[in-house]
Design a protein around this motif. Structure first.
Motif, PDB file in Angstrom:
ATOM      1  N   LEU A  15      -2.952   2.001  -9.948  1.00 10.90           N
ATOM      2  CA  LEU A  15      -3.689   2.606  -8.974  1.00 10.90           C
ATOM      3  C   LEU A  15      -3.794   1.433  -7.831  1.00 10.90           C
ATOM      4  O   LEU A  15      -4.298   1.492  -6.728  1.00 10.90           O
ATOM      5  CB  LEU A  15      -5.228   2.755  -9.253  1.00 10.90           C
ATOM      6  CG  LEU A  15      -5.368   4.009 -10.163  1.00 10.90           C
ATOM      7  CD1 LEU A  15      -6.861   4.395 -10.493  1.00 10.90           C
ATOM      8  CD2 LEU A  15      -4.332   5.214  -9.647  1.00 10.90           C
ATOM      9  N   LEU A  16      -3.474  -0.031  -8.292  1.00  4.64           N
ATOM     10  CA  LEU A  16      -3.261  -0.970  -7.144  1.00  4.64           C
ATOM     11  C   LEU A  16      -2.488  -0.729  -5.904  1.00  4.64           C
ATOM     12  O   LEU A  16      -2.633  -0.963  -5.220  1.00  4.64           O
ATOM     13  CB  LEU A  16      -2.956  -2.421  -7.942  1.00  4.64           C
ATOM     14  CG  LEU A  16      -3.986  -3.168  -8.811  1.00  4.64           C
ATOM     15  CD1 LEU A  16      -3.383  -4.230  -9.793  1.00  4.64           C
ATOM     16  CD2 LEU A  16      -4.912  -3.847  -7.963  1.00  4.64           C
ATOM     17  N   PHE A  17      -1.567  -0.009  -6.343  1.00  2.00           N
ATOM     18  CA  PHE A  17      -0.381   0.599  -5.359  1.00  2.00           C
ATOM     19  C   PHE A  17      -1.052   1.763  -4.518  1.00  2.00           C
ATOM     20  O   PHE A  17      -0.364   1.845  -3.307  1.00  2.00           O
ATOM     21  CB  PHE A  17       0.839   1.177  -6.104  1.00  2.00           C
ATOM     22  CG  PHE A  17       1.570   0.105  -6.817  1.00  2.00           C
ATOM     23  CD1 PHE A  17       2.161  -0.997  -6.210  1.00  2.00           C
ATOM     24  CD2 PHE A  17       1.950   0.338  -8.262  1.00  2.00           C
ATOM     25  CE1 PHE A  17       2.859  -2.066  -6.894  1.00  2.00           C
ATOM     26  CE2 PHE A  17       2.474  -0.590  -8.902  1.00  2.00           C
ATOM     27  CZ  PHE A  17       3.288  -1.653  -8.259  1.00  2.00           C
ATOM     28  N   VAL A  18      -2.121   2.078  -4.889  1.00  2.00           N
ATOM     29  CA  VAL A  18      -2.739   3.383  -4.026  1.00  2.00           C
ATOM     30  C   VAL A  18      -3.698   2.625  -3.047  1.00  2.00           C
ATOM     31  O   VAL A  18      -3.607   2.882  -1.790  1.00  2.00           O
ATOM     32  CB  VAL A  18      -3.669   4.275  -5.003  1.00  2.00           C
ATOM     33  CG1 VAL A  18      -4.392   5.259  -4.080  1.00  2.00           C
ATOM     34  CG2 VAL A  18      -2.670   4.992  -6.001  1.00  2.00           C
ATOM     35  N   GLY A  19      -4.544   1.810  -3.547  1.00  2.00           N
ATOM     36  CA  GLY A  19      -5.623   1.280  -2.730  1.00  2.00           C
ATOM     37  C   GLY A  19      -4.888  -0.217  -1.874  1.00  2.00           C
ATOM     38  O   GLY A  19      -5.553  -0.763  -0.989  1.00  2.00           O
ATOM     39  N   GLY A  20      -4.003  -0.744  -2.470  1.00  2.00           N
ATOM     40  CA  GLY A  20      -3.178  -1.752  -1.892  1.00  2.00           C
ATOM     41  C   GLY A  20      -3.668  -3.074  -2.644  1.00  2.00           C
ATOM     42  O   GLY A  20      -4.702  -3.242  -3.007  1.00  2.00           O
ATOM     43  N   VAL A  36       0.866  -1.185   0.002  1.00  2.32           N
ATOM     44  CA  VAL A  36      -0.143   0.056  -0.073  1.00  2.32           C
ATOM     45  C   VAL A  36       0.825   1.095   0.019  1.00  2.32           C
ATOM     46  O   VAL A  36       1.836   1.204   0.826  1.00  2.32           O
ATOM     47  CB  VAL A  36      -0.887   0.013   1.304  1.00  2.32           C
ATOM     48  CG1 VAL A  36      -1.747   1.383   1.281  1.00  2.32           C
ATOM     49  CG2 VAL A  36      -1.886  -1.276   1.531  1.00  2.32           C
ATOM     50  N   SER A  37       0.438   2.273  -0.745  1.00  2.00           N
ATOM     51  CA  SER A  37       1.283   3.263  -0.722  1.00  2.00           C
ATOM     52  C   SER A  37       1.421   4.028   0.638  1.00  2.00           C
ATOM     53  O   SER A  37       0.282   4.293   1.457  1.00  2.00           O
ATOM     54  CB  SER A  37       0.593   4.442  -1.688  1.00  2.00           C
ATOM     55  OG  SER A  37       1.044   5.593  -1.744  1.00  2.00           O
ATOM     56  N   VAL A  94       2.144  11.759  -1.777  1.00  5.98           N
ATOM     57  CA  VAL A  94       2.454  12.282  -3.158  1.00  5.98           C
ATOM     58  C   VAL A  94       2.425  11.255  -4.106  1.00  5.98           C
ATOM     59  O   VAL A  94       1.924  11.394  -5.469  1.00  5.98           O
ATOM     60  CB  VAL A  94       4.068  12.889  -2.941  1.00  5.98           C
ATOM     61  CG1 VAL A  94       4.454  13.178  -4.406  1.00  5.98           C
ATOM     62  CG2 VAL A  94       4.199  13.948  -2.044  1.00  5.98           C
ATOM     63  N   LEU A  95       2.885   9.970  -3.848  1.00  6.05           N
ATOM     64  CA  LEU A  95       2.948   8.910  -4.830  1.00  6.05           C
ATOM     65  C   LEU A  95       1.374   8.619  -5.115  1.00  6.05           C
ATOM     66  O   LEU A  95       0.889   8.453  -6.364  1.00  6.05           O
ATOM     67  CB  LEU A  95       3.508   7.605  -4.247  1.00  6.05           C
ATOM     68  CG  LEU A  95       3.531   6.390  -5.293  1.00  6.05           C
ATOM     69  CD1 LEU A  95       3.854   6.600  -6.397  1.00  6.05           C
ATOM     70  CD2 LEU A  95       4.032   5.125  -4.250  1.00  6.05           C
TER      71      LEU A  95
END
Length: 252
Positions: free
Chosen positions: A200-205, A131-132, A136-137
């Motif tokens: 966006l998978l990196f944003v929500g996990g 998860v981010s 900023v990312l």
């Protein structure tokens, strides 16, 4: 007429098995991983710092499974039409070759995503839960994904994904190798259409099953729903607004 209808039903059923069996297996594996995070296998997909060879392999497999689970269902209209044509020509194996090469392309994307995950995690931007950890990312990824929704490349790739017959008329190739090339070609259209949403998978996990399901639904709506191209722009505006709000909330 009855024989034609039966053949069409059989062709669609056969195409459905080629798509839905691996997709269902993928979703079951994702569900198992999300609900058994304490298991040794799941722990390998969440390396803390230094990645071992086992970590690299486990993370890659996780991404490959996730891409199959997310992207195969959205390819069903294309596979269904392609499978029906192949069955009428007595070339059922071509459908398998098409799907296999389509999956191979998304598996390659999974390999690239594994490397990106390693880089972000090494930089301290991702948690071991993938998860981010950086506003900023997160904000930047949302804005980039939103802006991409309005680009000519996005529209061209989305248009190709939404028009199975048009693709088959312009990109038809004979033989098994031809079907494999068609699968790669269609996969490239889907990759060009969806890569920013996958980021966006990196944003929500990546371990968040609801987030994965939500992104899968968004991709499906874009590619399959009436006026999906218009909905893609609406989605883009919402992502830009969300990303901008996140960036604006940062302390000066």
């Amino acid at each position: 007429m009855a024989n034609s209808l039966r053949n069409t039903i059989r062709a669609q059923a056969s195409s459905g098995l080629v798509v839905w069996l691996p997709a269902l297996a993928g979703w079951l594996l994702l569900y198992w991983g999300a609900t058994n995070m304490d298991s040794p296998a799941a722990q390998l997909t969440m390396p803390m710092s230094d990645w071992s060879t086992a970590n690299w392999l486990a993370v890659f497999i996780m991404w490959a499974v996730m891409m199959a689970a997310m992207m195969l269902p959205t390819a069903m209209p294309m596979v269904s039409v392609f499978g029906t044509l192949n069955r009428s020509r007595g070339e059922v194996g071509r459908t398998v070759a098409f799907v296999a090469s389509y999956l191979a392309l998304w598996t390659a994307f999974g390999a690239a995503a594994t490397a990106v995950q390693w880089g972000l995690q090494t930089s301290g931007l991702l948690s071991p839960m993938i998860v981010s950890m950086s506003p900023v990312l997160s904000g930047a990824l949302l804005v980039i994904a939103g802006v991409f929704q309005f680009t000519p490349l996005k529209h061209a790739c989305l248009r190709a994904c939404r028009a199975p017959l048009g693709f088959l008329l312009t990109d038809w190739r004979d033989g098994l190798w031809g079907a494999a090339r068609m699968g790669i070609r269609h996969g490239l259209h889907c990759l060009g259409c969806c890569w920013a949403l996958m980021a966006l998978l990196f944003v929500g996990g990546v371990m968040n099953l609801l987030w994965i399901a939500a992104l899968t639904l968004l991709v499906a709506i874009e590619k399959l729903a009436p006026k999906g191209d218009i909905l893609a722009k609406v989605l883009g505006a919402l992502m830009i607004a969300a990303g901008a709000a996140r960036l604006a909330s940062l302390p000066v």
